[in-house]
Write an enzyme that holds these catalytic residues in place. Structure first.
Site, PDB file in Angstrom:
ATOM      1  N   HIS A 164       0.784  -1.239   0.000  1.00  0.00           N
ATOM      2  CA  HIS A 164       0.000   0.000   0.000  1.00  0.00           C
ATOM      3  C   HIS A 164       0.816   1.290   0.000  1.00  0.00           C
ATOM      4  CE1 HIS A 164      -2.735  -3.128   1.404  1.00  0.00           C
ATOM      5  NE2 HIS A 164      -3.750  -2.344   1.194  1.00  0.00           N
ATOM      6  N   ASP A 185       0.875   0.245  -8.023  1.00  0.00           N
ATOM      7  CA  ASP A 185       0.496  -0.238  -6.705  1.00  0.00           C
ATOM      8  C   ASP A 185      -0.496  -1.393  -6.747  1.00  0.00           C
ATOM      9  OD1 ASP A 185       1.345   0.789  -3.954  1.00  0.00           O
ATOM     10  OD2 ASP A 185      -0.755   0.296  -3.634  1.00  0.00           O
ATOM     11  N   HIS A 207      -2.734  -1.784  -4.541  1.00  0.00           N
ATOM     12  CA  HIS A 207      -4.026  -1.172  -4.199  1.00  0.00           C
ATOM     13  C   HIS A 207      -4.121   0.156  -4.935  1.00  0.00           C
ATOM     14  CE1 HIS A 207      -7.616   0.141  -2.320  1.00  0.00           C
ATOM     15  NE2 HIS A 207      -7.564  -0.660  -1.290  1.00  0.00           N
ATOM     16  N   HIS A 260     -10.447  -7.665  -5.633  1.00  0.00           N
ATOM     17  CA  HIS A 260     -10.779  -6.807  -4.495  1.00  0.00           C
ATOM     18  C   HIS A 260     -11.627  -5.635  -4.998  1.00  0.00           C
ATOM     19  CE1 HIS A 260      -9.937  -3.874  -1.280  1.00  0.00           C
ATOM     20  NE2 HIS A 260      -9.636  -4.912  -0.524  1.00  0.00           N
ATOM     21  N   GLU A 283     -12.436  -9.967  -0.364  1.00  0.00           N
ATOM     22  CA  GLU A 283     -13.100  -8.668  -0.204  1.00  0.00           C
ATOM     23  C   GLU A 283     -13.585  -8.188  -1.574  1.00  0.00           C
ATOM     24  OE1 GLU A 283     -11.318  -6.552   3.577  1.00  0.00           O
ATOM     25  OE2 GLU A 283      -9.916  -6.380   1.939  1.00  0.00           O
ATOM     26  N   GLU A 295     -18.428  -4.275   1.319  1.00  0.00           N
ATOM     27  CA  GLU A 295     -17.697  -3.310   2.142  1.00  0.00           C
ATOM     28  C   GLU A 295     -18.190  -1.887   1.874  1.00  0.00           C
ATOM     29  OE1 GLU A 295     -13.425  -3.724   1.718  1.00  0.00           O
ATOM     30  OE2 GLU A 295     -13.138  -1.709   2.531  1.00  0.00           O
ATOM     31  N   CYS A 335     -10.351   1.648   7.126  1.00  0.00           N
ATOM     32  CA  CYS A 335     -10.495   2.431   5.903  1.00  0.00           C
ATOM     33  C   CYS A 335     -11.882   3.062   5.776  1.00  0.00           C
ATOM     34  CB  CYS A 335     -10.230   1.554   4.691  1.00  0.00           C
ATOM     35  SG  CYS A 335     -11.118  -0.004   4.705  1.00  0.00           S
TER      36      CYS A 335
END
Lengths: 629, 629
Positions: free
Chosen positions: A131, A181, A183, A257, A309, A325, A393
Site C-alpha cells: 500500500h 500499486d 491497491h 478486491h 473482499e 464493504e 479504511c
C-alpha cells in the site's frame, strides 16, 4: 487539454449549499461527531503522532502500512467540511498536522511513516501488498481537497515534491521500476493533482501506472523474485485480486478486491476523458455494465465475498455472508460519477443513488461514531457497528464522502444543467454567460415532490435536465404551475426543460413513490421466492426489534396492501412500511428438526425500516429479502 | 464385565447374508471396484510402500501423518469383505501387507511410518495436530477386523505390542505423558481390541484417554509449551475443535470437528456400557439429541462448516456450502448404532437409516471409483466426485462401512430379536437355546412391503421386534396372512411380535411409502419456504440434467400431485418423483438484475432423483430443498 468525449462537470462544493431535512442532520453529525471522533481515534492509536517520526523499534503503536491513508482520508474529510463550513479551530489543527507531515518528508521527497521509521529497507520492495503508493494517493487527494478548501498551497507543494520523487522512481527509463500499486488509488489522485496544478506530468504518471498494469513480465512477479519469493506462492493466488491479471484495456469484468477495482476504474474513466481514448472508456463501461447487471446487491453494495473482499461469480449475491464493504459502495459512487460526467445517462445516477442511500449510508450509525465495514443484507444479530477497527479504511472514507455530498447533486455541460440527485440545496452557477441560483426543496426520499426555483439577474437560456429515476414509474412536471408533456422531453432518463428562465420561475417535479416489491434475477439463487421492499431510492429491511425472530420465515402475501407511515421519532425520522405477514408457529415443532405435517402459521403485523437505518437499536436479526407467496 | 445398562448385540458379519436388489449390486461394486481402486491409489501414492520404511529425506512420496490410517481403513474394508466373501488372492495380498507392517514395528513396539522415517524426533510431540494415536486406532480396528474375518492373530498380536508400548507412554504415572489424541479414534478401537482379546488393560487405556480429555492443565497446551509454541497461537483457536475444551462428562453439545466428535462419542457410549456408567451415557444422549434435533441435515449429513469441518450453531444448515463430510455421516452411524445397542429405540435407527441411505451413500459414485468428501444439498454444478484426494479419509471409510453393512441390520438382546433395517438378507442366530434362520425379502427402499420367513428346527419362543420407521405414517403387519393389531405391540418404535415361532412362519410388513413434503424447522433460515421430497428413507433432489438450470427458482404448488415411477435404466434403477412446477422465464429480464414487475413464469415437468444418486451423470446444478408455494 482538448477532449472529444462529452464531459459534464460537477458543481464544486463551494457552489452548493445543502439545506435538506434528510441530509442536513446527517451532515451535521458528520461534522460534529464523525470527523472529531475519527481524529480522536487516529490520535489515540498513534496514527497522528506517527508523522513525528519518533517511533523506535520495540515501542508500542508501530506505524502500520495503512496508517498514512487513514490520516489522509481524515484530512480530506475535514477539508471538504471546511469548504462548506469554515471553522477556525479545525483549520488551525489541520495546519499544524500538515506542518508535521511536511516535516516528515525526507530530503529526496519521500513521505511515508511506516517505510521511514519501521522498515526503511523495504521501501518500494513490495508494491503488490504494502500500500505504499496507495497511501501516497490519499495524501494527494487530501492535499488537493485542502487546497480547494483553503487556497493554502503548503500541503499541495509537499505532495508535489513527493510525486516528483515517485516520478523519478517509476517509469520505463533504465534504472526505473516498472511498477504500480497493488491497491489502486494514486492513479485517480494524480488526475486530481493535475487538475489542481495544471501540471501535465502528473496526468502522464497516472497514465503510466494505468497503462503498465497487467503487462508482462508481471511487475509483481518481478519484485517477488527480487525479494527471493516464489511468485506462485502469492497469498491471493491470482493477480485478478489487484486487477492486474491482464492489461486494463483488455479487462471486461469486475474482478478481485472490490475497492481496488473501483478506484482503478475511476482513474481509467478520468484518463479516457483526459486522453480522449474511447478504448479505455469502452473497458470502463463494459465493466460497469457487468457489475451493475450481474454482481451488485440491491443496496448498491458490491464485492460479495469476504475471502477476497471482492467479486466472485455472476449472480452470486448471498445475503447473510455479503461482504459489501462500505468502501466498495463508496468506490462505486466514485466510478459511477465519472461515467456520468462522460455520458449523462440516468442509469448512472440510479446506481449512484442506490449505493449512496443504501450500501454507503448503512456504513455509519445514526450517532455518527460507530461503523460497519461489511454491509450484509441478512443478519442473525451478530453484526454490530464497531467504534474502530484495525483496518479502518471505511470510517474516514464515509466521512469524506458525506462532507463532499454537494459535489454529487448537480453537474453542468455547456448550456445543460443536470440535477442528478434530489437533495434540498441552493446551487450557484454560470451558464450561457449569466449567473444563476437554483434552489431545490423537497422531503425526499420520503416524498417525491421536488420544487425548483430560479433566481437570475438576467433572463437566461439553458436546459434544466431533471433526472427521472429508474425506480419511478410515473412522473410529472409543472413549470410555473403548468403541466408539461414529459415524453418529448426525455433523453436518457433526463427530462430536459429547455427554455428562457427568469427569476421566480418555479418547476415542480412529482415522482410517484409507491412501495415496490423488487425481485432479483432468477439466477440470484439467494433471492428466489423473495422480494425486497423499495420506496423511492430506499431499500427496506425488517429488524427483530420490530418483528420478532425468524425473519426469514415471514411470508408476505403477494396481494397484501402495504402502508407507508412517517415516524418522526423513529431512527431520526423515517418512513416505515407496514403490513401483515405469516410466520410458522414454533410451538408445534417441539424438538423436531424436520417434519412433513402442514405448517401451522400465525399472522403478524410487520414493520420495515430503511436499510440504511438498521442496527441502530437493539442487536437482532435483519432481512432485506422477504419471502413472498 | 457385568453391566446394568441394557445392551443389544448386533449380529456379526458372518451371520448375515445380504441378498438385496438395492444393496447387493452396491456391495458388489464395493468389493470389485472400490476396494481394489483404493488399494491401487494407496499403492500409486506410496502409502503401501511407506511401510517398507525405505523412504529417505529428499525422495518423493514422503509419508504423511495421515497415511497409515488410509491403509488401515483399506485393510479393515478388505477384511470385512473377506468375512462375507472369502477370496484367496485378497487374503494373500493382505497377509503380505500385514507382514510388511509387522516388520515396520520398532523394537519397543512403535508402529507409524511418518514418525519412523520422516520425523522420528517428533514422535509423541504434537498429539493435538499430528494424528499419531488416530493412526494407531485405525491399525487396531483393521487388525481386529482381520482377526474376526480370518482367525489369524499376527496383525492382532502386532497391534497389541504397539498398544502395550502406547500404554507405557501414556498414563498418570510419573514419567508418563498425560495425553490423548487430537483426532479421536483410538478410544473406540481399544474397546474393540478389548472385546477381541479379553484384555481389560485395553479397555482401561480407552477409559484413560476419554477421562483425561479436556482436563486442566490442558495437555495440548502443555505439549505446545514443550514445543516452544504459544498455546494461544493454536490455529484452530479453540479446544472445542477436538472436543477437549472441557471434560467429556460435562459436554452437552456436539462441537468442533464433526468426525472427531462422532468417534469420541462412540467410544463414550462403549465405555458407558463397559463401566456401567450412566453419567457418560447421559452426556452421549444429550449430545446426540442436540445434534439430530438442531444440527443435522435432512440427509443425515453433519458438520455444516468447511472452516472447522464441523459444527457451528443451532439450525445453521446452509445448503450450498454444506460441508457434511462423508466421514462425519459415517461417524454418526457408528455413534448412533452404539446408542441403539444400549436403548432399542427406533429414533436411533431412523437417524442411522437417514445417514446411511443419503449422506453416506452420496459419498461414493455408482461406479464405485469416484468419491465425495463434502456432500452439499445444493450445487451450482461445480461439485464433481474425484478419484482421489490428498486427504483421502472418506473413500476407505465408505468401503469399510459398506463391507460391514450386515452388522447394522439385526441385533439381539436376550430373547428379543431386532430388525433395524430393511435389507434383503438371511440371518442366523441362536435364541432361547434354539438356532433360527430369519429370511428378509423386499424391494425396499422402492417399496414398503417386507416379508420375513422363519426357519428353525424346533419351535422357539422369542420376540421379533420390527422397526416401524419414523417416516412411516401407516404400517400393517400380517403374521401367516392374518393382520395383527399394531398399536398394542408398539414399544419405542418397534412392533414386538412375541410368540412361538416355527418353520414356515411368514410375517408381512407393509410400510406406507407416499411422497412426503418435508419442512425444516422455521429457524433453519436456508429452508424457509422450501420443502424436501422424501419417500421412505430416501431424500430426493433435482438435477440440472433432468430439469434445466435455475433449480432454486422452481416452485412446486402445494397441492401438486406427485407421481412415483421406477426407472430401471436410470442410475442403476431408481424410483423417481415427477410433477409439474413453475419457474420464472429468463427472457423478460434481459440484462436487469432487479425489477418490480410481476414475474412471467413457465410451467415445467420436473423429475427428482434420490439424493444419494446425484452427480453420477453430467455436471450441473442440484437442489434438495425446493420452493413450495
Amino acid at each position: 487539454m482538448p477532449s472529444l468525449l462529452k464531459n459534464s462537470i460537477p458543481l464544486s462544493l463551494q457552489h452548493v449549499e445543502i439545506n435538506d431535512a434528510f441530509w442536513s442532520p446527517k451532515l451535521q453529525v458528520n461534522r460534529e461527531v464523525t470527523i472529531p471522533a475519527i481524529y480522536q481515534r487516529c490520535k489515540e492509536t498513534g496514527r497522528i503522532d506517527a508523522w513525528k517520526l519518533t517511533w523506535r523499534p520495540g515501542q508500542p503503536r508501530e506505524p502500520h502500512v495503512f496508517w498514512d491513508s487513514d490520516v489522509a482520508k481524515w484530512i480530506e474529510a475535514a477539508a471538504h467540511s471546511l469548504a462548506t463550513h469554515p471553522e477556525a479551530n479545525l483549520e488551525a489543527a489541520l495546519d499544524e498536522l500538515i506542518d508535521t507531515i511536511a516535516r516528515a518528508q525526507q530530503p529526496e521527497g519521500y513521505l511515508n511513516t511506516h517505510f521511514t521509521v519501521v522498515h526503511p529497507e523495504w521501501r518500494w520492495k513490495n508494491l503488490r501488498d504494502w500500500h505504499e503508493l496507495y497511501c501516497a494517493g490519499h495524501l494527494i487527494e487530501a492535499a488537493v481537497a485542502y487546497f480547494h478548501a483553503t487556497g493554502k498551497r503548503k500541503f499541495l507543494d509537499t505532495v508535489c515534491r513527493y510525486v516528483d520523487h515517485i516520478e523519478s522512481v517509476f517509469g520505463a527509463q533504465p534504472g526505473q521500476k516498472r511498477g504500480y500499486d497493488g491497491h489502486e488509488e494514486i492513479e485517480l489522485a494524480l488526475v486530481k493533482l493535475f487538475q489542481a496544478t495544471g501540471e501535465k506530468r502528473y496526468l502522464q504518471l497516472a497514465k503510466y501506472f494505468v497503462d503498465e498494469r497487467g503487462r508482462q513480465p508481471h511487475y509483481f512477479d518481478v519484485e517477488a523474485h527480487e525479494r527471493g519469493e516464489e511468485p506462485a506462492s502469492y497469498w491471493a493466488k491470482t493477480h485478478e485480486y489487484t486487477q492486474s491479471h491482464i492489461p486494463v484495456r483488455e479487462q471486461t469484468l469486475p474482478v478481485g478486491h472490490a475497492v481496488r477495482g473501483m478506484y482503478l476504474y475511476a482513474a481509467m474513466a478520468d484518463l479516457a476523458v483526459a486522453y480522449d481514448e474511447v478504448e479505455l472508456l469502452t473497458a470502463c463501461k463494459c465493466i460497469w455494465q457487468h457489475l451493475v447487471h450481474k454482481r451488485m446487491y440491491v443496496t448498491g453494495g458490491i464485492g460479495s465475498s469476504r475471502a477476497n473482499e471482492g467479486h466472485t461469480a455472476d449472480y452470486d449475491l448471498p445475503n447473510a455472508t455479503a461482504y459489501a464493504e462500505t468502501c466498495a459502495a463508496i468506490g462505486l459512487v466514485l466510478f459511477t460519477q465519472r461515467l456520468q460526467q462522460i455520458e449523462p445517462d440516468a442509469a448512472y445516477a440510479d446506481v449512484l443513488e442506490r449505493a449512496l442511500y443504501n450500501g454507503c449510508l448503512s456504513g455509519v450509525a445514526l450517532s455518527g461514531d460507530r461503523f460497519f465495514y461489511e454491509n450484509p443484507l441478512e443478519s442473525r444479530g451478530q453484526q454490530q457497528r464497531w467504534e474502530w477497527h484495525e483496518c479502518s479504511c471505511c470510517p474516514p472514507n464515509m466521512a469524506r464522502l458525506l462532507a463532499a455530498l454537494g459535489q454529487y447533486i448537480y453537474a453542468q455541460h455547456a448550456n445543460e444543467f443536470f440535477v442528478h440527485l434530489y437533495i434540498g440545496s441552493a446551487a450557484q452557477f454560470d451558464i450561457a454567460g449569466k449567473n444563476v441560483k437554483l434552489t431545490q426543496q423537497s422531503e425526499y426520499p420520503w416524498n417525491g415532490k421536488i420544487i425548483f426555483q430560479i433566481e437570475s439577474e438576467h433572463e437566461v437560456d439553458f436546459t434544466l435536465a431533471l433526472r427521472i429515476p429508474g425506480w419511478c414509474r410515473s412522473a410529472e412536471i409543472k413549470v410555473n404551475g403548468e403541466e408539461v408533456a414529459l415524453a418529448p422531453l426525455m433523453q436518457k432518463g433526463y427530462a430536459k426543460l429547455q427554455r428562457r428562465w427568469r427569476t421566480g420561475d418555479l418547476v415542480e417535479l412529482n415522482l410517484a413513490m409507491p412501495v415496490e416489491r423488487v425481485q432479483a434475477h432468477p439466477q440470484v439463487r439467494a433471492n428466489c421466492g423473495r422480494i425486497a421492499l423499495q420506496r423511492g431510492p430506499l431499500i427496506y429491511g425488517l429488524e427483530e426489534i420490530d418483528n420478532g425472530k425468524n425473519l426469514n420465515d415471514l411470508v408476505l402475501a403477494s396481494e397484501e396492501k402495504l402502508v407507508v407511515k412517517f415516524e418522526p421519532d423513529l431512527l431520526g425520522g423515517v418512513s416505515v412500511i407496514t403490513g401483515t405477514a405469516k410466520r410458522r408457529r414454533l410451538a408445534p415443532w417441539q424438538d423436531q428438526l424436520y417434519r412433513a405435517d402442514a405448517a401451522d402459521t400465525e399472522k403478524i403485523f410487520f414493520k420495515a425500516v430503511p436499510y440504511f437505518s438498521w442496527a441502530n437499536r437493539a442487536p437482532g436479526e435483519m432481512v432485506v429479502w422477504m419471502r413472498e407467496g
